[in-house]
Design a protein around this motif. Structure first.
Motif, PDB file in Angstrom:
ATOM      1  N   ASP A 131      -1.161  -0.262   7.995  1.00 52.12           N
ATOM      2  CA  ASP A 131      -1.826   0.508   9.037  1.00 52.12           C
ATOM      3  C   ASP A 131      -2.336   1.780   8.369  1.00 52.12           C
ATOM      4  O   ASP A 131      -1.593   2.729   8.180  1.00 52.12           O
ATOM      5  N   GLY A 132      -3.616   1.784   8.007  1.00 48.78           N
ATOM      6  CA  GLY A 132      -4.121   2.830   7.141  1.00 48.78           C
ATOM      7  C   GLY A 132      -3.607   2.560   5.734  1.00 48.78           C
ATOM      8  O   GLY A 132      -3.883   1.523   5.147  1.00 48.78           O
ATOM      9  N   ARG A 133      -2.810   3.477   5.188  1.00 49.18           N
ATOM     10  CA  ARG A 133      -2.149   3.253   3.898  1.00 49.18           C
ATOM     11  C   ARG A 133      -0.654   3.046   4.061  1.00 49.18           C
ATOM     12  O   ARG A 133       0.060   2.869   3.093  1.00 49.18           O
ATOM     13  N   LYS A 134      -0.185   3.078   5.311  1.00 52.97           N
ATOM     14  CA  LYS A 134       1.241   2.947   5.573  1.00 52.97           C
ATOM     15  C   LYS A 134       1.627   1.480   5.651  1.00 52.97           C
ATOM     16  O   LYS A 134       1.032   0.686   6.371  1.00 52.97           O
ATOM     17  N   LEU A 135       2.665   1.106   4.919  1.00 48.40           N
ATOM     18  CA  LEU A 135       3.189  -0.255   4.944  1.00 48.40           C
ATOM     19  C   LEU A 135       4.059  -0.431   6.185  1.00 48.40           C
ATOM     20  O   LEU A 135       5.081   0.235   6.328  1.00 48.40           O
ATOM     21  N   PRO A 193       6.891  -5.696  -2.205  1.00 50.36           N
ATOM     22  CA  PRO A 193       5.866  -4.659  -2.328  1.00 50.36           C
ATOM     23  C   PRO A 193       6.411  -3.508  -3.170  1.00 50.36           C
ATOM     24  O   PRO A 193       7.606  -3.196  -3.111  1.00 50.36           O
ATOM     25  N   VAL A 194       5.551  -2.873  -3.955  1.00 52.08           N
ATOM     26  CA  VAL A 194       5.939  -1.741  -4.791  1.00 52.08           C
ATOM     27  C   VAL A 194       5.317  -0.485  -4.192  1.00 52.08           C
ATOM     28  O   VAL A 194       4.101  -0.453  -3.923  1.00 52.08           O
ATOM     29  N   VAL A 195       6.144   0.550  -3.956  1.00 56.78           N
ATOM     30  CA  VAL A 195       5.665   1.755  -3.299  1.00 56.78           C
ATOM     31  C   VAL A 195       5.884   2.965  -4.199  1.00 56.78           C
ATOM     32  O   VAL A 195       6.746   2.968  -5.081  1.00 56.78           O
ATOM     33  N   GLU A 196       5.074   3.967  -3.956  1.00 53.97           N
ATOM     34  CA  GLU A 196       5.200   5.251  -4.642  1.00 53.97           C
ATOM     35  C   GLU A 196       4.884   6.333  -3.627  1.00 53.97           C
ATOM     36  O   GLU A 196       3.786   6.349  -3.056  1.00 53.97           O
ATOM     37  N   THR A 215      -4.172  -7.115   0.989  1.00 52.52           N
ATOM     38  CA  THR A 215      -3.422  -6.738   2.190  1.00 52.52           C
ATOM     39  C   THR A 215      -4.200  -7.144   3.435  1.00 52.52           C
ATOM     40  O   THR A 215      -5.386  -7.512   3.356  1.00 52.52           O
ATOM     41  N   VAL A 216      -3.523  -7.059   4.580  1.00 49.66           N
ATOM     42  CA  VAL A 216      -4.170  -7.299   5.871  1.00 49.66           C
ATOM     43  C   VAL A 216      -3.807  -6.155   6.804  1.00 49.66           C
ATOM     44  O   VAL A 216      -2.860  -5.400   6.564  1.00 49.66           O
ATOM     45  N   THR A 217      -4.544  -6.039   7.891  1.00 48.62           N
ATOM     46  CA  THR A 217      -4.266  -5.032   8.910  1.00 48.62           C
ATOM     47  C   THR A 217      -3.514  -5.666  10.068  1.00 48.62           C
ATOM     48  O   THR A 217      -3.478  -6.898  10.183  1.00 48.62           O
ATOM     49  N   PRO A 218      -2.926  -4.869  10.953  1.00 44.84           N
ATOM     50  CA  PRO A 218      -2.171  -5.450  12.081  1.00 44.84           C
ATOM     51  C   PRO A 218      -3.010  -6.306  13.010  1.00 44.84           C
ATOM     52  O   PRO A 218      -2.474  -7.168  13.703  1.00 44.84           O
ATOM     53  N   GLN A 255       7.162  -9.530   9.636  1.00 49.10           N
ATOM     54  CA  GLN A 255       8.517  -9.001   9.502  1.00 49.10           C
ATOM     55  C   GLN A 255       8.402  -7.488   9.369  1.00 49.10           C
ATOM     56  O   GLN A 255       7.857  -6.980   8.387  1.00 49.10           O
ATOM     57  N   GLU A 256       8.916  -6.774  10.364  1.00 46.81           N
ATOM     58  CA  GLU A 256       8.728  -5.329  10.402  1.00 46.81           C
ATOM     59  C   GLU A 256       9.622  -4.600   9.400  1.00 46.81           C
ATOM     60  O   GLU A 256       9.266  -3.529   8.912  1.00 46.81           O
ATOM     61  N   ARG A 257      10.771  -5.144   9.130  1.00 43.69           N
ATOM     62  CA  ARG A 257      11.662  -4.513   8.149  1.00 43.69           C
ATOM     63  C   ARG A 257      11.322  -5.064   6.774  1.00 43.69           C
ATOM     64  O   ARG A 257      11.517  -6.241   6.495  1.00 43.69           O
ATOM     65  N   VAL A 258      10.820  -4.202   5.899  1.00 41.96           N
ATOM     66  CA  VAL A 258      10.330  -4.629   4.599  1.00 41.96           C
ATOM     67  C   VAL A 258      11.201  -4.023   3.507  1.00 41.96           C
ATOM     68  O   VAL A 258      11.415  -2.802   3.478  1.00 41.96           O
ATOM     69  N   GLU A 259      11.715  -4.863   2.628  1.00 45.77           N
ATOM     70  CA  GLU A 259      12.435  -4.380   1.456  1.00 45.77           C
ATOM     71  C   GLU A 259      11.416  -4.124   0.351  1.00 45.77           C
ATOM     72  O   GLU A 259      10.634  -5.012  -0.006  1.00 45.77           O
ATOM     73  N   THR A 260      11.405  -2.919  -0.182  1.00 43.92           N
ATOM     74  CA  THR A 260      10.422  -2.521  -1.189  1.00 43.92           C
ATOM     75  C   THR A 260      11.128  -2.099  -2.473  1.00 43.92           C
ATOM     76  O   THR A 260      12.328  -1.825  -2.485  1.00 43.92           O
TER      77      THR A 260
END
Length: 898
Positions: A547-551, A474-477, A521-524, A446-451
């Motif tokens: 993708d790297g550190r980008k969600l 997911p929790v982001v900062e 986590t997993v990668t694409p 699911q590409e649209r992620v609610e964080t």
């Protein structure tokens, strides 16, 4: 009892064997019917030339019957075009191509007509297709597995080939060598049974393929060691000419496409040309069976064989390229016999020894092997038809040499190349390899992620969980993933808050203190099998995709289950088959002066006008340009870039949009796209034109199994990266007086900014608006859209409402109050705006009852991508509301992160 019933119906070997027997019988009967029907029609055609001039009769019959055959395929079963073997091969490779009784019946009838019309096509390929189609239809009678169904389809194809050639072993080998490429016990068992029964029934009913005088053939066949170089030469020539023949077939198909005419006209043209050419040749060329026997038994002069080769070569290219229902097996055998006859007679003149009959039969196997790339099947077919052991060594030499040369000159299977012309590429992986190893996390996430933000308080987090159906976030900062929090985590923290956090207030506890840091986590590029292993290993239900550190997405167990189900059902929603892109046949462009772009797909003239007026209102408010697209759907067997279409009606519809946009001085761009898939064409437009918002109509319900809003809308909701506004226009309505005194007695806020769009020429009313405020990220989007849309009405009244449980005595209306303040800050409105709570057991129930009792004209709902689809499955908003009211419903979904 129920358990015993389910166990009895499970796919078992006994059931598979019984099914294979029935399939073999039905395939044989269809093969005999095809032979008798095409033979009777061909005999009538030849007899007619004795009564009327051949130059008049043959082209006329070819033209008329060709058109009829093409019309049957084009209108009733487009999948029945051509030989049918590529379609069977694709179906067995899990490509979603329709294979059913309907396709089998139309293929049988159209093949009889096209072959009987005089086109140089064979009946063996159609027999394979018919057998597979009958087996596919029969396999739907019992609840079997996809693997079982594929085996039955393969058995039907093998039975069809066995019945056509009277060659049961060849039928089995063709399945193993070309179609299924599976040597499992069940596959071989069912294939052998179906092919054996097909061959026996065909022989009993007179369905033999060549009807040769076997005693004459066997007495004339001979082989000696000094002849090996001549057989090698025959194999090389068969390989070179077979490769040229395959290239000619591809060229012929592409040439017909460039003519931009329909399938019936293409087949009619092929039949007409075939009739003209055959009428110019000697009378013996009008009977393919007699010509073939003359060549095999050595009764034909080499000049006649050379003319026959050239004529058959060219006429087959003309007939097959048109898409006429007919195969290549018989033409390949005739061409091989012509070539072998010429080499055999030449060897007889040079050395004084040799048998032209042996060379003709060996040439049949060689040319067949070069064209179809199945050398073992080619050897066995000719051997089973003649039962002559003297032919085995010459057949092996010629067939293997022809196959090696042809595959060197033109590598790959002809059938796969024919599928590639239709935009279908078969992979080299095992046919039934599961989606777990074929698909990656990027394919189904699911590409649209609610964080949630790490600085969010525990109290705010609980409110977010209450407003959402998700059980984890997911929790982001600073836009970087730093942790993950689940519903169960919050419940545990809430229960132990007093002890763990020393009686601190929940508003003073932040997520970064209670979240699970450094989550798994997993990668694409992780395959679904790897993802599923991690979910099971750590007993979790979701994994962020980084993708790297980008969600960039999130993947759940439900996503994997849906992908595997789509794969088993041969559904291309998840299996991306690289369909042919849409093609623009008409477009107009205006100066690009807007700050964004709004896309309006128009299809229904009755609803296009009001959708365009909504688009104009939004475009004026946001200073957007408008892209208006009309999508024209064409059959799968036609190429979007080469199909001729009529655009007059579509252009008239687009001109209405141009008139409206010109009136309000809004830049408008129009285009007409030809496509196989409406949703694909719209998504391509979104990506190519960098669309910011798409405004679409929806009929209010769908009958498509497994879909919420329908194929097109569901796909757009899942995949479109831009903002989506979905409109279900209500039935005829008239403004009604509010039954709520709180609304009726409220004073307007600000002045009226309604644009002069009162002349809507529509019976739809847009005066009384209801906006349920359920929180979440898309509620502000609905409020943001509201000032533009209410300009469609006069003296508008707006009610913001929140639905609460009957047990809640002091409902919190802060969300609605904040929305009103937002409206007032953005611009002053002349509309009446109030916020009133509603008590109900569910949001859908509360909103539907409110609309029915208060008589609202429009309901505006904000919902996420997941909310639009998942909540509808649970019977919640917004699909339940849209289906439960007669008012106009507008659904808003925010843009995805690109």
């Amino acid at each position: 009892m129920n358990q015993r019933f389910r166990t009895w119906w499970q796919p078992r070997k006994g059931l598979a064997i019984a099914e294979a027997c029935v399939i073999g019988l039905v395939a044989a009967l269809s093969a005999v019917f095809l032979k008798v029907g095409s033979g009777w029609l061909g005999t009538w055609r030849v007899h007619t030339t004795h009564l009327l001039p051949a130059w008049l009769v043959l082209p006329t019959i070819g033209l008329v019957l060709g058109f009829v055959a093409g019309w049957l395929v084009d209108r009733l079963a487009p999948e029945a075009y051509g030989s049918g073997i590529p379609q069977v091969k694709a179906t067995l490779a899990n490509v979603p191509i329709k294979l059913s009784w309907r396709v089998a019946g139309i293929k049988l009838l159209s093949a009889i007509i096209s072959i009987g019309s005089g086109m140089t096509l064979g009946r063996q390929g159609p027999t394979v297709h018919v057998g597979a189609g009958l087996a596919a239809g029969m396999s739907r009678w019992v609840p079997t597995s996809p693997d079982h169904r594929r085996q039955m389809i393969a058995a039907g194809a093998g039975a069809g080939l066995a019945a056509a050639f009277n060659a049961p072993i060849a039928g089995v080998l063709f399945i193993v060598e070309e179609l299924l490429q599976d040597l499992s016990g069940l596959t071989l068992g069912t294939a052998i049974i179906a092919s054996f029964i097909g061959g026996v029934i065909s022989r009993l009913l007179g369905g033999g393929s060549l009807d040769l005088n076997l005693q004459l053939v066997q007495s004339s066949s001979q082989f000696s060691i000094p002849e090996i170089p001549f057989f090698v030469l025959l194999g090389i020539l068969a390989g070179l000419l077979g490769a040229l023949f395959n290239r000619g077939l591809i060229f012929s198909i592409k040439f017909y496409r460039k003519l931009h005419i329909s399938l019936p006209l293409r087949v009619a043209l092929a039949g007409f040309i075939s009739g003209v050419v055959v009428a110019m040749l000697p009378a013996s060329f009008r009977d393919n069976t007699g010509l073939r026997e003359s060549l095999i038994t050595g009764g034909a002069h080499p000049t006649v064989a050379a003319i026959a080769f050239a004529a058959q070569f060219i006429l087959t290219l003309i007939a097959f390229g048109s898409g006429a229902p007919g195969g290549l097996f018989a033409p390949s055998l005739i061409l091989g016999s012509c070539l072998g006859h010429i080499i055999g007679v030449s060897e007889l003149y040079i050395t004084g020894t040799g048998s032209p009959t042996t060379y003709a039969l060996a040439g049949m196997g060689g040319f067949f092997s070069a064209v179809s790339k199945v050398p073992i099947t080619a050897i066995v077919i000719v051997f089973e038809m003649t039962t002559d052991f003297n032919l085995v060594l010459p057949l092996m030499i010629v067939s293997v040499a022809a196959y090696l040369v042809a595959d060197k000159v033109v590598p790959g299977s002809l059938y796969e190349k024919l599928l590639e012309l239709k935009g279908i590429t078969l992979t080299k992986e095992a046919p039934m390899e599961g989606a777990l190893t074929k698909l990656t996390a990027k394919d189904v996430m699911q590409e649209r992620v609610e964080t949630l933000d790490a600085e969010m308080s525990l109290e705010e987090a609980m409110q977010s969980f209450a407003r959402s159906h998700h059980r984890g976030f997911p929790v982001v900062e600073d836009s970087k993933l730093v942790g993950i929090v689940t519903q169960s985590d919050l419940l545990k923290i809430r229960e132990s808050a007093k002890h763990t956090f020393h009686e601190r207030n929940l508003a003073d506890i932040f997520l970064k203190e209670i979240m699970t840091p450094v989550p798994m986590t997993v990668t694409p590029i992780h395959t679904l099998s790897n993802v599923l292993y991690l979910l099971d290993r750590y007993q979790i239900s979701r994994l962020p995709v980084l993708d790297g550190r980008k969600l960039i997405g999130i993947i759940t167990r439900a996503d994997i289950i849906r992908a595997e189900a789509d794969h088993l059902n041969c559904d291309n929603r998840t299996l991306k088959l690289r369909p042919e892109p849409s093609y623009i046949v008409y477009q107009t462009r205006s100066p690009s002066t807007g700050s964004g772009r709004l896309l309006v797909p128009v299809a229904n003239p009755e609803t296009a006008a009001i959708l365009l007026q909504m688009a104009v209102a939004i475009a004026r408010d946001r200073h957007y340009e408008i892209d208006c697209v009309q999508v024209m759907l064409i059959p799968r067997h036609s190429s979007p870039s080469e199909t001729q279409v009529r655009t007059a009606k579509s252009r008239r519809l687009l001109r209405q949009a141009e008139v409206l946009a010109k009136k309000w001085k809004i830049p408008l761009h129009t285009q007409i796209r030809v496509t196989h898939d409406v949703a694909q064409a719209i998504l391509e437009t979104i990506n190519e034109q960098h669309i910011d918002l798409i405004l679409m109509g929806w009929k209010g319900n769908t009958s498509t199994p497994g879909r919420i809003f329908g194929n097109v809308v569901d796909t757009i909701i899942r995949q479109a990266t831009c903002e989506v506004v979905l409109v279900k226009l209500g039935t005829t309505q008239h403004p009604t007086q509010s039954k709520n005194p709180a609304i009726a007695n409220s004073t307007p806020h600000g002045l009226n900014l309604s644009y002069p769009l009162t002349a809507l020429h529509t019976q739809h009313s847009f005066n009384r608006w209801l906006v349920p405020m359920a929180g979440g990220p898309n509620s502000p989007l609905a409020i943001k859209l509201l000032p533009a849309l209410i300009t469609l009405g006069n003296d508008t009244q707006i009610r913001l409402t929140q639905v609460f449980k009957p047990s809640e005595f002091k409902p919190d209306m802060s969300v609605s109050e904040q929305a009103i303040r937002h409206l007032m800050r953005r611009r002053k409105l002349s509309s009446t705006v109030v916020a009133i709570p509603v008590q109900a057991n569910s949001v859908a129930e509360g909103v539907i009852n409110l609309v029915k009792t208060e008589g609202y004209d429009v309901v505006v709902l904000g919902a996420s991508r997941e909310g639009l689809l998942q909540q509808a499955i649970q019977g919640n908003i917004p699909e339940a509301i849209a289906s439960g009211v007669e008012s106009t419903v507008i659904l808003v979904r925010g843009a995805m992160n690109k």
